[in-house]
Structure formats: structure tokens, C-alpha cells
Scaffold this motif. Structure first.
Motif, PDB file in Angstrom:
ATOM      1  N   ASP A   1       0.750  -1.067   0.131  1.00  0.00           N
ATOM      2  CA  ASP A   1       0.124  -0.106  -0.042  1.00  0.00           C
ATOM      3  C   ASP A   1       0.980   1.347   0.103  1.00  0.00           C
ATOM      4  OD1 ASP A   1       0.902   0.231   2.799  1.00  0.00           O
ATOM      5  OD2 ASP A   1      -0.805  -1.380   3.145  1.00  0.00           O
ATOM      6  N   SER A   2       0.216   2.515  -0.189  1.00  0.00           N
ATOM      7  CA  SER A   2       0.999   3.550  -0.340  1.00  0.00           C
ATOM      8  C   SER A   2       0.143   4.791   0.258  1.00  0.00           C
ATOM      9  CB  SER A   2       1.397   4.059  -1.835  1.00  0.00           C
ATOM     10  OG  SER A   2       2.352   2.984  -2.559  1.00  0.00           O
ATOM     11  N   GLY A   3       0.744   5.994   0.580  1.00  0.00           N
ATOM     12  CA  GLY A   3      -0.132   6.701   1.219  1.00  0.00           C
ATOM     13  C   GLY A   3       0.641   8.107   1.575  1.00  0.00           C
TER      14      GLY A   3
ATOM     15  N   LEU B   1       5.754  13.201  17.142  1.00  0.00           N
ATOM     16  CA  LEU B   1       5.335  13.317  15.829  1.00  0.00           C
ATOM     17  C   LEU B   1       4.071  13.260  15.486  1.00  0.00           C
ATOM     18  CD1 LEU B   1       6.480  13.628  12.828  1.00  0.00           C
ATOM     19  CD2 LEU B   1       7.218  11.161  13.045  1.00  0.00           C
ATOM     20  N   SER B   2       3.316  14.179  14.985  1.00  0.00           N
ATOM     21  CA  SER B   2       1.847  14.189  14.906  1.00  0.00           C
ATOM     22  C   SER B   2       1.717  14.366  13.236  1.00  0.00           C
ATOM     23  CB  SER B   2       1.285  15.334  15.434  1.00  0.00           C
ATOM     24  OG  SER B   2      -0.053  15.660  14.956  1.00  0.00           O
ATOM     25  N   LEU B   3       0.997  13.242  12.742  1.00  0.00           N
ATOM     26  CA  LEU B   3       0.630  12.893  11.209  1.00  0.00           C
ATOM     27  C   LEU B   3      -0.816  12.850  11.079  1.00  0.00           C
ATOM     28  CD1 LEU B   3       3.167   9.955  10.513  1.00  0.00           C
ATOM     29  CD2 LEU B   3       3.585  12.491  10.049  1.00  0.00           C
ATOM     30  N   SER B   4      -0.980  13.649  10.009  1.00  0.00           N
ATOM     31  CA  SER B   4      -2.656  13.623   9.635  1.00  0.00           C
ATOM     32  C   SER B   4      -2.581  12.873   8.314  1.00  0.00           C
ATOM     33  CB  SER B   4      -3.173  14.970   9.548  1.00  0.00           C
ATOM     34  OG  SER B   4      -3.248  15.326  10.852  1.00  0.00           O
ATOM     35  N   SER B   5      -3.608  11.811   7.922  1.00  0.00           N
ATOM     36  CA  SER B   5      -3.648  11.339   6.677  1.00  0.00           C
ATOM     37  C   SER B   5      -5.049  10.366   6.695  1.00  0.00           C
ATOM     38  CB  SER B   5      -2.588  10.368   6.637  1.00  0.00           C
ATOM     39  OG  SER B   5      -2.611   9.600   5.532  1.00  0.00           O
ATOM     40  N   SER B   6      -5.421  10.500   5.598  1.00  0.00           N
ATOM     41  CA  SER B   6      -6.841   9.964   5.380  1.00  0.00           C
ATOM     42  C   SER B   6      -6.480   8.234   5.127  1.00  0.00           C
ATOM     43  CB  SER B   6      -7.444  10.049   3.988  1.00  0.00           C
ATOM     44  OG  SER B   6      -6.523   9.895   2.833  1.00  0.00           O
ATOM     45  N   PHE B   7      -5.280   7.964   5.081  1.00  0.00           N
ATOM     46  CA  PHE B   7      -4.704   6.700   4.866  1.00  0.00           C
ATOM     47  C   PHE B   7      -4.657   6.223   6.248  1.00  0.00           C
ATOM     48  CE2 PHE B   7      -1.641   3.337   5.124  1.00  0.00           C
ATOM     49  CZ  PHE B   7      -1.910   2.457   4.316  1.00  0.00           C
TER      50      PHE B   7
END
Length: 207
Positions: free
Chosen positions: A63-65, A81-87
Motif C-alpha cells: 500500500d501507499s499513502g 511526531l503528529s501525522l494527519s492522513s486519510s490513509f
């Protein structure tokens, strides 16, 4: 003590440059560090309290994102570390830890801890990320543990770092912080059929 640690790392950076053999060298590259490499590496090693923002893209067979790096705060070995992603689930995923330990909080509030950071991140998100080494590679430095090889381009700028099976390519450098050498603005890390790209849009020193 801190000065001695930095000096020791600087010597390691020079002695370790030939610990991984590449033959032949890529065209236009050299494995001989420029004259200012020790001074530069000392300055970047001392830069261990910082905050950055940017973007992260992962490409791999399963998978990729992409994700927005809302906030990456580094205080010596500790990262937040704070990440935002629809994935990752339409919300914020938070990674906190030190080398050898991580706490990962998903967007739904579920939290997990592990002494194997890379394995936990992969289990939770499906992504292969060299978590323990990123704080070093992101500054253009090899991690303290493990053999490495540095390759410099015709401008005597670090172009490729190889360590722990990863090839890190420094695609762009930029001056973000006064009184510091240029820092990486775009990095591509490759391992087998995996690719991780980091683009930094803002980087600042923290006290």
C-alpha cells in the motif's frame, strides 16, 4: 561530556565513511568528505532540539499513502511526531518515543507501546518507516549505530547516505535556521521496493 560525545561522533563520521563498500562510485560522486565536514557534522549533531513541519509520502507494494507532518518536535533523543492522513484514518496519528521504545496513538484514540518501533508502526499503519534513525537522517547525519557510507556530489554536498539497508538521497538543501549549515528540504529513502519521501516546509530551533 556533551562536547566529547560530539567530537567522538565527528571522528566516527570520518572513519565510518568507508565501512560500506560501493564499486564503482556513481558518476560525479565521491566518498571523500569535504574539508568542512567535521565542523558541519558537529553543528548538526548539536542541533538536537527542533520543530519541523512538512509532508511524508510512502510507496510500497502492499500500500501507499501520504501524510501531513503537523508537528515533529525533537528534544535530544525524544521525538513527538503528529501525522494527519486519510490513509491513517481521517485524523491525527501520534508517535512518541526514544530509540528502542515507541508509543503510537491512532486517530480513534487507541494507544499502543512497543520496544520495536518499526514493527509497531508497520503493524498499525502498514508502513515501513525507519523510526529510530529518522532523527539523524533528517539532518543529513548517519545514525550512531550501524555501518554507513557517505557520498558527496560535485558541489561537495552530501548526496547519498547508506545505512542499515536504506539508501537516503538528499534531493534538496535549504537554509532554515540562522547560524546553522543548510538542512535537508527533501529526502528520499529507499530500501528494496520501499520508498519514503519527506519534504520539509518549515524547520526551527527550540530551546
Amino acid at each position: 561530556m556533551r562536547f566529547l560525545a560530539i567530537a567522538t561522533l565527528a571522528l566516527t563520521l570520518l572513519s565510518g565513511c568507508t565501512s560500506i563498500q560501493l564499486a564503482p562510485l556513481p558518476e560525479g560522486m565521491t566518498d571523500q568528505p569535504p574539508a568542512d565536514w567535521v565542523r558541519r557534522s558537529q553543528a548538526l549533531t548539536s542541533f538536537d532540539h527542533w520543530l519541523l513541519q512538512g509532508k511524508l509520502a510512502v510507496k510500497q507494494p502492499s500500500d501507499s499513502g501520504t501524510a501531513v507532518i503537523n508537528r515533529w518536535q525533537q528534544q535530544q533523543e525524544h521525538y513527538d511526531l503528529s501525522l494527519s492522513s486519510s490513509f491513517l484514518g481521517l485524523g491525527t496519528t501520534r508517535l512518541q518515543g526514544v530509540p528502542g521504545f515507541i508509543e503510537l496513538t491512532l486517530a480513534n484514540g487507541d494507544s499502543y507501546r512497543s520496544s520495536e518501533p518499526e514493527q509497531l508502526v508497520k503493524a498499525a499503519t502498514g508502513w515501513s518507516l525507519p523510526v529510530d534513525n529518522l532523527a539523524w537522517w533528517i539532518r543529513g547525519l548517519p545514525a550512531p549505530d550501524g555501518n554507513f557510507r557517505l557520498l558527496f556530489d560535485q558541489n561537495r554536498q552530501l548526496a547519498i547516505l547508506e545505512q542499515n539497508g536504506w539508501e537516503i538521497r538528499y534531493d534538496r538543501w535549504q537554509t532554515f535556521v540562522d547560524e546553522l549549515p543548510a538542512l535537508p528540504a527533501r529526502i528520499t529513502a529507499l530500501k528494496e521496493n520501499k520508498r519514503v519521501r519527506v519534504v520539509i516546509t518549515e524547520w526551527q530551533r527550540e530551546n
